[in-house]
Enzyme design. Structure first.
Site, PDB file in Angstrom:
ATOM      1  N   TYR A 109      -1.889  -0.220  11.130  1.00 45.94           N
ATOM      2  CA  TYR A 109      -2.096  -0.896   9.837  1.00 45.94           C
ATOM      3  C   TYR A 109      -0.873  -0.712   8.936  1.00 45.94           C
ATOM      4  CZ  TYR A 109      -3.397  -1.326   4.919  1.00 45.94           C
ATOM      5  OH  TYR A 109      -3.387  -1.641   3.582  1.00 45.94           O
ATOM      6  N   LYS A 146       2.130  -3.349   7.711  1.00 44.44           N
ATOM      7  CA  LYS A 146       2.301  -3.608   6.266  1.00 44.44           C
ATOM      8  C   LYS A 146       3.749  -3.300   5.864  1.00 44.44           C
ATOM      9  CE  LYS A 146      -0.333  -4.438   3.307  1.00 44.44           C
ATOM     10  NZ  LYS A 146      -0.716  -5.751   2.717  1.00 44.44           N
ATOM     11  N   THR A 150       0.814  -1.223   0.000  1.00 45.12           N
ATOM     12  CA  THR A 150       0.000   0.000   0.000  1.00 45.12           C
ATOM     13  C   THR A 150       0.848   1.274   0.000  1.00 45.12           C
ATOM     14  OG1 THR A 150      -1.521   1.271   1.412  1.00 45.12           O
ATOM     15  CG2 THR A 150      -0.113  -0.297   2.532  1.00 45.12           C
ATOM     16  N   ASP A 151       0.279   2.352  -0.536  1.00 50.00           N
ATOM     17  CA  ASP A 151       0.967   3.651  -0.491  1.00 50.00           C
ATOM     18  C   ASP A 151       1.126   4.163   0.942  1.00 50.00           C
ATOM     19  OD1 ASP A 151      -1.699   4.331   0.018  1.00 50.00           O
ATOM     20  OD2 ASP A 151      -1.874   5.767  -1.631  1.00 50.00           O
ATOM     21  N   GLU A 152       0.346   3.586   1.879  1.00 49.46           N
ATOM     22  CA  GLU A 152       0.403   4.087   3.264  1.00 49.46           C
ATOM     23  C   GLU A 152       1.745   3.816   3.929  1.00 49.46           C
ATOM     24  OE1 GLU A 152      -2.994   3.641   5.747  1.00 49.46           O
ATOM     25  OE2 GLU A 152      -4.388   3.834   4.085  1.00 49.46           O
TER      26      GLU A 152
HETATM   27  P1  NAD Z   1     -10.194  -6.848   2.297  1.00 52.03           P
HETATM   28  O1  NAD Z   1     -10.234  -6.473   3.735  1.00 52.03           O
HETATM   29  O2  NAD Z   1     -11.394  -6.651   1.449  1.00 52.03           O
HETATM   30  O3  NAD Z   1      -9.787  -8.392   2.171  1.00 52.03           O
HETATM   31  C1  NAD Z   1      -8.768  -8.979   2.928  1.00 52.03           C
HETATM   32  C2  NAD Z   1      -8.898 -10.488   2.750  1.00 52.03           C
HETATM   33  O4  NAD Z   1      -7.848 -11.126   3.478  1.00 52.03           O
HETATM   34  C3  NAD Z   1     -10.220 -11.048   3.306  1.00 52.03           C
HETATM   35  O5  NAD Z   1     -10.769 -11.967   2.398  1.00 52.03           O
HETATM   36  C4  NAD Z   1      -9.798 -11.734   4.597  1.00 52.03           C
HETATM   37  O6  NAD Z   1     -10.640 -12.820   4.963  1.00 52.03           O
HETATM   38  C5  NAD Z   1      -8.402 -12.200   4.232  1.00 52.03           C
HETATM   39  N1  NAD Z   1      -7.546 -12.409   5.407  1.00 52.03           N
HETATM   40  C6  NAD Z   1      -7.318 -11.556   6.439  1.00 52.03           C
HETATM   41  N2  NAD Z   1      -6.471 -12.089   7.320  1.00 52.03           N
HETATM   42  C7  NAD Z   1      -6.157 -13.313   6.825  1.00 52.03           C
HETATM   43  C8  NAD Z   1      -5.287 -14.338   7.280  1.00 52.03           C
HETATM   44  N3  NAD Z   1      -4.616 -14.219   8.426  1.00 52.03           N
HETATM   45  N4  NAD Z   1      -5.168 -15.466   6.529  1.00 52.03           N
HETATM   46  C9  NAD Z   1      -5.857 -15.590   5.373  1.00 52.03           C
HETATM   47  N5  NAD Z   1      -6.705 -14.658   4.900  1.00 52.03           N
HETATM   48  C10 NAD Z   1      -6.832 -13.527   5.624  1.00 52.03           C
HETATM   49  O7  NAD Z   1      -8.929  -6.109   1.713  1.00 52.03           O
HETATM   50  P2  NAD Z   1      -8.626  -5.462   0.292  1.00 52.03           P
HETATM   51  O8  NAD Z   1      -9.064  -4.065   0.309  1.00 52.03           O
HETATM   52  O9  NAD Z   1      -9.086  -6.378  -0.771  1.00 52.03           O
HETATM   53  O10 NAD Z   1      -7.016  -5.437   0.341  1.00 52.03           O
HETATM   54  C11 NAD Z   1      -6.254  -6.525  -0.172  1.00 52.03           C
HETATM   55  C12 NAD Z   1      -4.791  -6.181  -0.090  1.00 52.03           C
HETATM   56  O11 NAD Z   1      -4.527  -4.996  -0.824  1.00 52.03           O
HETATM   57  C13 NAD Z   1      -4.281  -5.925   1.320  1.00 52.03           C
HETATM   58  O12 NAD Z   1      -3.009  -6.491   1.447  1.00 52.03           O
HETATM   59  C14 NAD Z   1      -4.212  -4.410   1.420  1.00 52.03           C
HETATM   60  O13 NAD Z   1      -3.232  -4.001   2.340  1.00 52.03           O
HETATM   61  C15 NAD Z   1      -3.848  -4.061  -0.003  1.00 52.03           C
HETATM   62  N6  NAD Z   1      -4.264  -2.733  -0.443  1.00 52.03           N
HETATM   63  C16 NAD Z   1      -5.564  -2.335  -0.298  1.00 52.03           C
HETATM   64  C17 NAD Z   1      -5.950  -1.084  -0.772  1.00 52.03           C
HETATM   65  C18 NAD Z   1      -7.375  -0.581  -0.629  1.00 52.03           C
HETATM   66  O14 NAD Z   1      -7.619   0.589  -0.883  1.00 52.03           O
HETATM   67  N7  NAD Z   1      -8.341  -1.417  -0.262  1.00 52.03           N
HETATM   68  C19 NAD Z   1      -5.001  -0.250  -1.379  1.00 52.03           C
HETATM   69  C20 NAD Z   1      -3.679  -0.691  -1.511  1.00 52.03           C
HETATM   70  C21 NAD Z   1      -3.326  -1.935  -1.047  1.00 52.03           C
HETATM   71  O1  DAU Z   2      -4.131   4.159   0.543  1.00 53.10           O
HETATM   72  C1  DAU Z   2      -4.364   2.778   0.473  1.00 53.10           C
HETATM   73  C2  DAU Z   2      -5.174   2.378   1.668  1.00 53.10           C
HETATM   74  O2  DAU Z   2      -6.468   2.908   1.470  1.00 53.10           O
HETATM   75  C3  DAU Z   2      -5.231   0.870   1.890  1.00 53.10           C
HETATM   76  O3  DAU Z   2      -3.942   0.392   2.150  1.00 53.10           O
HETATM   77  C4  DAU Z   2      -6.166   0.552   3.057  1.00 53.10           C
HETATM   78  O4  DAU Z   2      -6.298  -0.857   3.200  1.00 53.10           O
HETATM   79  C5  DAU Z   2      -7.528   1.162   2.769  1.00 53.10           C
HETATM   80  O5  DAU Z   2      -8.379   0.950   3.881  1.00 53.10           O
HETATM   81  C6  DAU Z   2      -7.403   2.648   2.481  1.00 53.10           C
HETATM   82  O6  DAU Z   2      -7.041   3.382   3.679  1.00 53.10           O
HETATM   83  P1  DAU Z   2      -7.719   4.792   4.039  1.00 53.10           P
HETATM   84  O7  DAU Z   2      -7.607   5.013   5.481  1.00 53.10           O
HETATM   85  O8  DAU Z   2      -7.229   5.863   3.131  1.00 53.10           O
HETATM   86  O9  DAU Z   2      -9.237   4.442   3.582  1.00 53.10           O
HETATM   87  P2  DAU Z   2     -10.656   4.730   4.287  1.00 53.10           P
HETATM   88  O10 DAU Z   2     -11.683   4.298   3.303  1.00 53.10           O
HETATM   89  O11 DAU Z   2     -10.731   4.171   5.660  1.00 53.10           O
HETATM   90  O12 DAU Z   2     -10.658   6.300   4.400  1.00 53.10           O
HETATM   91  C7  DAU Z   2     -10.469   7.117   3.259  1.00 53.10           C
HETATM   92  C8  DAU Z   2     -10.497   8.559   3.742  1.00 53.10           C
HETATM   93  O13 DAU Z   2     -11.810   8.870   4.195  1.00 53.10           O
HETATM   94  C9  DAU Z   2      -9.578   8.811   4.915  1.00 53.10           C
HETATM   95  O14 DAU Z   2      -9.033  10.127   4.799  1.00 53.10           O
HETATM   96  C10 DAU Z   2     -10.506   8.745   6.118  1.00 53.10           C
HETATM   97  C11 DAU Z   2     -11.804   9.280   5.564  1.00 53.10           C
HETATM   98  N1  DAU Z   2     -13.036   8.735   6.181  1.00 53.10           N
HETATM   99  C12 DAU Z   2     -13.165   7.378   6.247  1.00 53.10           C
HETATM  100  C13 DAU Z   2     -14.278   6.824   6.839  1.00 53.10           C
HETATM  101  C14 DAU Z   2     -14.434   5.319   6.942  1.00 53.10           C
HETATM  102  C15 DAU Z   2     -14.018   9.578   6.666  1.00 53.10           C
HETATM  103  O15 DAU Z   2     -13.902  10.821   6.569  1.00 53.10           O
HETATM  104  N2  DAU Z   2     -15.124   9.033   7.236  1.00 53.10           N
HETATM  105  C16 DAU Z   2     -15.288   7.687   7.379  1.00 53.10           C
HETATM  106  O16 DAU Z   2     -16.318   7.249   7.943  1.00 53.10           O
END
Ligand code: NAD
Ligand code: DAU
Length: 334
Positions: free
Chosen positions: A147, A151, A123-125
């Site tokens: 988180y 990561k 992730t970019d985080e």
């Molecule tokens: P998500 O929360 O929708 O899915 C996570 C999945 O991992 C779920 O199916 C969960 O059951 C499984 N999981 C969790 N812990 C586990 C474990 N210990 N063993 C096996 N399975 C397990 O997440 P997502 O948004 O699809 O993210 C997927 C990946 O992409 C993550 O690694 C996340 O850090 C990365 N990522 C997400 C975003 C985003 O914006 N959602 C952005 C950049 C990177």
């Molecule tokens: O940048 C990549 C990341 O993006 C991934 O690695 C993470 O898994 C994913 O959860 C996401 O993280 P963020 O914290 O950026 O996403 P989130 O959807 O939780 O929040 C996006 C923005 O919106 C953040 O600035 C917080 C704000 N927010 C979020 C929620 C849930 C609100 O203002 N209100 C809310 O209720």
């Protein structure tokens, strides 16, 4: 390719599985613990495909990983498995440490034992927040939440397996994803479902935090591209084409869903809230990948998908998510 896709029952992992089966003819075995975020509904359309297999198991469980490798005989492991919600990592960090540190270690050991290509989805985080400019793969790692810190630890462990053991590793770091099948704890699906139900729209702080949005099909495409064309040991950023302030995203969702601006409620900010993310994707673009979906179009499609697929979110919104919502926001959903 034969792929072991860990975390493939989640939002992006299931999108990746769909893309690899339908567009690339791969065999896909999903290994997933099915936490609250992992759902078999996410691959409902793939279950009938004989090249698709699902095994329930945790990545930190060495026996479950060994059995999945034995059954799938994969050429590569792609690891999506993670705890992914920043707010949950602030409230209860323990599962984040276990899955990201121990789980990644178990998978790396399995890849080493069997000589498999290993791609870590990241992730970019890990770079922290940036007020001006954009992060490259050379930017320092400065994570700010449990988180992102865990990561980052996982990424460093992956790099150590390349340097120490010569494992064929790749890391792909994405920006904020959105699209169908995203669990509604995240900003965009939370706001869409609250807007459609007439619930308040909880914006943290002033809502001027900026995120770099990428459609999940574009990120899934980038991961596949890096898996096929990436140079072992390298990191590749994959950022979306558009940056938006949260408040503008919420306003656009209000327009698209026919809700009212009076539903917006500014609430106490997230502790340690990163102000802005921005990723440079020049390195993966040089490999031939580019994002296809612009935010305006992708957001409209996503709102339409949630509107049309209540079968997917109704069980979530009426289950454990309700109590999570009450704990996090101090009020009930309608
Ligand atoms: P998500 O929360 O929708 O899915 C996570 C999945 O991992 C779920 O199916 C969960 O059951 C499984 N999981 C969790 N812990 C586990 C474990 N210990 N063993 C096996 N399975 C397990 O997440 P997502 O948004 O699809 O993210 C997927 C990946 O992409 C993550 O690694 C996340 O850090 C990365 N990522 C997400 C975003 C985003 O914006 N959602 C952005 C950049 C990177
Ligand atoms: O940048 C990549 C990341 O993006 C991934 O690695 C993470 O898994 C994913 O959860 C996401 O993280 P963020 O914290 O950026 O996403 P989130 O959807 O939780 O929040 C996006 C923005 O919106 C953040 O600035 C917080 C704000 N927010 C979020 C929620 C849930 C609100 O203002 N209100 C809310 O209720």
């Amino acid at each position: 390719m034969r792929l072991l896709v860990c975390g493939g029952a989640g939002f992006i992992g299931s999108t990746f599985a769909r893309l690899r089966l339908n567009d690339h003819g791969d065999d896909v075995t999903v290994l997933d613990k099915l936490t609250y975020a992992g759902r078999e509904e996410n691959f409902h359309d793939l279950s009938g495909d004989e090249r698709f297999h699902f095994r329930r198991g945790a990545i930190e469980d060495g026996e479950a990983v060994a059995a999945a490798i034995e059954a799938a005989s994969p050429e590569a492991i792609v690891n999506f498995a993670a705890e992914t919600h920043v707010d949950r990592s602030i409230a209860e960090p323990d599962a984040f440490v276990r899955t990201h540190a121990l789980g990644t270690y178990v998978l790396l050991e399995a890849a080493r034992e069997h000589g498999l290509r290993y791609l870590q989805v990241s992730t970019d985080e890990v770079y922290g927040s940036i007020d001006v400019g954009t992060f490259t793969e050379e930017s320092p790692l400065r994570p700010s939440s449990p988180y992102s810190a865990t990561k980052t630890g996982a990424d460093l462990l992956v790099e150590s397996y390349f340097h120490t053991y010569g494992l064929t590793t790749l890391i792909c770091r994405g920006s904020n994803n959105y699209g169908p099948y995203q669990y509604p704890e995240k900003l965009i699906p939370l706001m869409i479902l609250n807007a459609l139900h007439g619930d308040p729209l909880p914006v943290y702080g002033d809502g001027m935090q900026v995120r770099n949005w990428i459609h999940s099909t574009d990120f899934a495409g980038a991961i596949g591209h890096v898996l096929e064309h990436g140079v072992p040991g390298e990191v590749y950023n994959a950022g979306g084409p558009d940056e938006e302030a949260n408040i503008d995203v919420v306003r656009r969702i209000i327009e698209l869903s026919g809700a009212s601006e009076s539903q917006i409620e500014h609430i106490t900010d997230r502790p340690g809230h990163d102000r802005r993310y921005s990723l440079s994707s020049e390195k993966v673009r040089a490999l031939g990948w580019a994002p296809r979906v612009r935010f305006d179009e992708g957001l409209a499609d996503t709102v339409a998908w949630y509107r049309e697929n209540s079968w997917w979110w109704e069980p979530v919104r009426s289950g454990d998510y309700r109590s999570y919502y009450e704990r996090q926001y101090g009020r009930s959903l309608r």
